[in-house]
Structures are given as C-alpha cells and as structure tokens.
Design an enzyme around this catalytic site. Structure first.
Site, PDB file in Angstrom:
ATOM      1  N   ALA A   9     -17.223   2.901  10.551  1.00 21.91           N
ATOM      2  CA  ALA A   9     -17.109   4.283  10.970  1.00 21.91           C
ATOM      3  C   ALA A   9     -15.975   3.960  11.825  1.00 21.91           C
ATOM      4  O   ALA A   9     -15.269   4.702  12.144  1.00 21.91           O
ATOM      5  CB  ALA A   9     -18.056   4.753  11.187  1.00 21.91           C
ATOM      6  N   MET A  13      -9.191   2.075   9.097  1.00 24.39           N
ATOM      7  CA  MET A  13     -10.122   2.782   7.965  1.00 24.39           C
ATOM      8  C   MET A  13     -11.077   3.913   8.076  1.00 24.39           C
ATOM      9  O   MET A  13     -11.161   4.846   6.850  1.00 24.39           O
ATOM     10  CB  MET A  13      -9.739   2.065   6.895  1.00 24.39           C
ATOM     11  CG  MET A  13      -8.569   1.152   6.582  1.00 24.39           C
ATOM     12  SD  MET A  13      -7.462   3.103   5.598  1.00 24.39           S
ATOM     13  CE  MET A  13      -8.284   2.213   3.956  1.00 24.39           C
ATOM     14  N   GLY A  97     -13.335  -1.793  -0.253  1.00 24.73           N
ATOM     15  CA  GLY A  97     -11.910  -2.234  -0.443  1.00 24.73           C
ATOM     16  C   GLY A  97     -11.440  -3.242   0.594  1.00 24.73           C
ATOM     17  O   GLY A  97     -10.188  -3.258   0.688  1.00 24.73           O
ATOM     18  N   THR A  98     -12.224  -3.694   1.529  1.00 27.07           N
ATOM     19  CA  THR A  98     -11.988  -5.017   2.074  1.00 27.07           C
ATOM     20  C   THR A  98     -11.483  -5.778   1.178  1.00 27.07           C
ATOM     21  O   THR A  98     -12.553  -6.020  -0.045  1.00 27.07           O
ATOM     22  CB  THR A  98     -13.074  -5.600   3.501  1.00 27.07           C
ATOM     23  OG1 THR A  98     -14.331  -4.410   4.130  1.00 27.07           O
ATOM     24  CG2 THR A  98     -13.177  -6.242   3.729  1.00 27.07           C
ATOM     25  N   ASN A 125      -7.096  -2.194  -3.508  1.00 24.72           N
ATOM     26  CA  ASN A 125      -6.152  -0.979  -3.354  1.00 24.72           C
ATOM     27  C   ASN A 125      -6.499   0.569  -3.488  1.00 24.72           C
ATOM     28  O   ASN A 125      -6.675   0.225  -5.106  1.00 24.72           O
ATOM     29  CB  ASN A 125      -3.956  -0.981  -3.106  1.00 24.72           C
ATOM     30  CG  ASN A 125      -3.794  -0.507  -2.682  1.00 24.72           C
ATOM     31  OD1 ASN A 125      -4.050   0.555  -2.307  1.00 24.72           O
ATOM     32  ND2 ASN A 125      -2.584  -1.042  -1.750  1.00 24.72           N
ATOM     33  N   HIS A 153       2.281  -5.668   5.573  1.00 22.97           N
ATOM     34  CA  HIS A 153       1.128  -5.113   6.669  1.00 22.97           C
ATOM     35  C   HIS A 153       1.513  -4.876   7.821  1.00 22.97           C
ATOM     36  O   HIS A 153       2.360  -5.886   8.469  1.00 22.97           O
ATOM     37  CB  HIS A 153       0.025  -5.853   6.444  1.00 22.97           C
ATOM     38  CG  HIS A 153      -0.114  -5.107   4.851  1.00 22.97           C
ATOM     39  ND1 HIS A 153       0.440  -6.294   3.353  1.00 22.97           N
ATOM     40  CD2 HIS A 153      -1.036  -4.154   4.420  1.00 22.97           C
ATOM     41  CE1 HIS A 153      -0.525  -5.295   2.163  1.00 22.97           C
ATOM     42  NE2 HIS A 153      -0.978  -4.595   3.028  1.00 22.97           N
ATOM     43  N   LYS A 157      -3.823  -7.219  10.258  1.00 27.79           N
ATOM     44  CA  LYS A 157      -3.835  -7.582   9.084  1.00 27.79           C
ATOM     45  C   LYS A 157      -4.759  -9.296   9.214  1.00 27.79           C
ATOM     46  O   LYS A 157      -4.232  -9.787   9.533  1.00 27.79           O
ATOM     47  CB  LYS A 157      -3.814  -7.367   8.276  1.00 27.79           C
ATOM     48  CG  LYS A 157      -4.127  -7.588   6.305  1.00 27.79           C
ATOM     49  CD  LYS A 157      -3.387  -7.353   5.200  1.00 27.79           C
ATOM     50  CE  LYS A 157      -3.732  -8.049   3.755  1.00 27.79           C
ATOM     51  NZ  LYS A 157      -4.897  -6.663   3.696  1.00 27.79           N
TER      52      LYS A 157
END
Length: 264
Positions: A9, A13, A97-98, A125, A153, A157
């Site tokens: 959280a 993202m 989404g990881t 994605n 990116h 990342k």
C-alpha cells in the site's frame, strides 16, 4: 460492493491502486498491507480523509480481520508468490501486476486455483494501450518476422527484461516460431550488447530515472521498418485495467494470465 485489499500500500503502484479502488462505486477498500506500515489510515495515504481502514503489516492478519474478496498485489518478485498462495488458500482472489514470476510459478498458481476453487488474474501489464500494442505486434509478426524489442523503465524496477517484453516475445513466437536473426557469425565486443534472446527475438532493457513504462517493438523487412510503441507516462494508465480485473476476477474460471482475456 466488491471487498478489495491492497498489498504494497505504501508503494507508488499501491497508492495508485488505493485511489482507483476508492473512487470506483462498485469497489470498496476493506484492507491494506505493507511491510513498512506505521498503521496509517488509508485516507491519509491518498488524501481522501479518514476511511477507518488501517494499513497493517501482516497479510494473513489483514485477511482474517477484513475478509476481502479480492487482493491486488503490486509488491516485488521476492514476496509476490507467497502473497498469492496465502490469498488463494484463504479464499481470496488475487489480481497481480507484479512481474518476475516464472513459468513453474504460474503453473503452481494455476493448480492451486483449481484445487481451491479460487480465481486469479495475473497480467504483465494492466495498461489497455500496452495490451493493444502486444496484439498489434502479434499481427505484424505474420508478415514481418524479423523483430527486436526495446523496453524502457524507471531505474527502480527490479526485473529485466520486463514481463511485458517477455509476454510480447511469447505472443510473437507463437505466430512466427523460433528463428535465427542477424548474421550467424556476429560477435559481441561487449557481452550482452545484443541483449537477451527469446525464440531468436532480441530483447533490450533500459533503466533510467524519468521513465515510467515504455516499449518499442521494431520489425524489419526488405527496404522497410515498422515500429509499434507504447508509453505509460503515469501510473494512472494501469488503473482502468486493475479496476476491470477486480470486477472480473470473481466470475472467471481459475487462473487467467493476461488482461487481454478479460477485455470485451
């Protein structure tokens, strides 16, 4: 209202997901977790006023206390697999989404979903535009099989190449197969100069401050090139796909890999 909890959280993202879920009238934030939690109210994190939902620091505790139907995870490759398995075993549908999950990881999750009768959606994605870019690349490969992929990116990342680049290569290879590209006797003066290779497709990763998520798929033919490019200029670009997945995951069958399978 679909009961949603968010892992990671406090991440960039994670915060965007909290905002998107909070704004959607069909979704309700019931829980949030982050290993660095100081037990803040979700509303304080996203500037929405007090919500009464506190960010916890232990996933199982948050699941037991908040009884979510859906868990959204954009954490990191080191923790995501355990998060997914814990959610499924406790009857919570993961939306993930990881990137960084391996093929054996995906198969383990698929089997666990089937055994537990819990659904999941995993996508490299969640941007609608990125999905279209992959679909267009798949179509172009039927006519221009020589192709290289450059993905760019932000410099924080953790995995390279990106999940989107690997998925793009997989879709292209499904159309044209594995083939030799470039001169068979080429020599790299610096190891890695030609990038990684998947089914003969060269993949190149750029990591720099200022980027969010970008990809070029470059096709070469006799006397011509074709470039298909997608740019996510902010993390908001992923949110319509995340919201869609939160709504669809309760009604799909088992594990769905790729947002394209739930787009109408």
């Amino acid at each position: 209202m679909i009961r949603v909890m968010v892992c990671g959280a406090y991440g960039k993202m994670g915060r965007e997901v909290l905002r998107a879920v909070h704004k959607d009238p069909q979704l309700s934030i019931v829980g949030a977790v982050d290993i660095n939690s100081d037990f803040a109210d979700v509303g304080d994190i996203i500037g929405a006023g007090k919500t009464g939902v506190t960010v916890g620091n232990d996933l199982l505790t948050v699941i037991n206390e908040t009884k979510p139907q859906v868990m959204v995870d954009f954490t990191n490759p080191q923790s995501v697999l355990n998060n997914i398995k814990l959610a499924i075993k406790n009857g919570v549908c993961p939306v993930v989404g990881t990137t960084g999950l391996t093929e054996p990881d995906i198969e383990d999750i698929r089997e666990l979903c089937a055994a537990s009768k819990v659904n999941a959606i995993i996508s490299p994605n969640f941007s609608i535009g990125a999905i279209l870019m992959m679909k267009l690349a798949q179509e172009a490969a039927k006519y221009l099989p020589h192709v290289e992929i450059i993905e760019m990116h932000h410099d924080q990342k953790l995995d390279a190449p990106s999940g989107t680049a690997l998925r793009t290569a997989e879709l292209i290879a499904g159309v044209r197969g594995t083939m030799q590209q470039g001169h068979p006797d080429e020599k790299e003066k610096l190891p890695g100069a030609r990038g990684g290779e998947d089914a003969g497709i060269r993949l190149h990763s750029v990591r720099l401050p200022g980027y969010v998520a970008h990809q070029e798929v470059i096709f070469g033919g006799l006397g011509q090139t074709l470039t298909i490019r997608h740019d996510s200029i902010s993390r908001e670009s992923f949110m319509p796909g995340v919201v869609l997945a939160c709504k669809k995951v309760l009604t799909v069958d088992g594990l769905i890999f790729g947002l394209e399978h739930i787009m109408g």
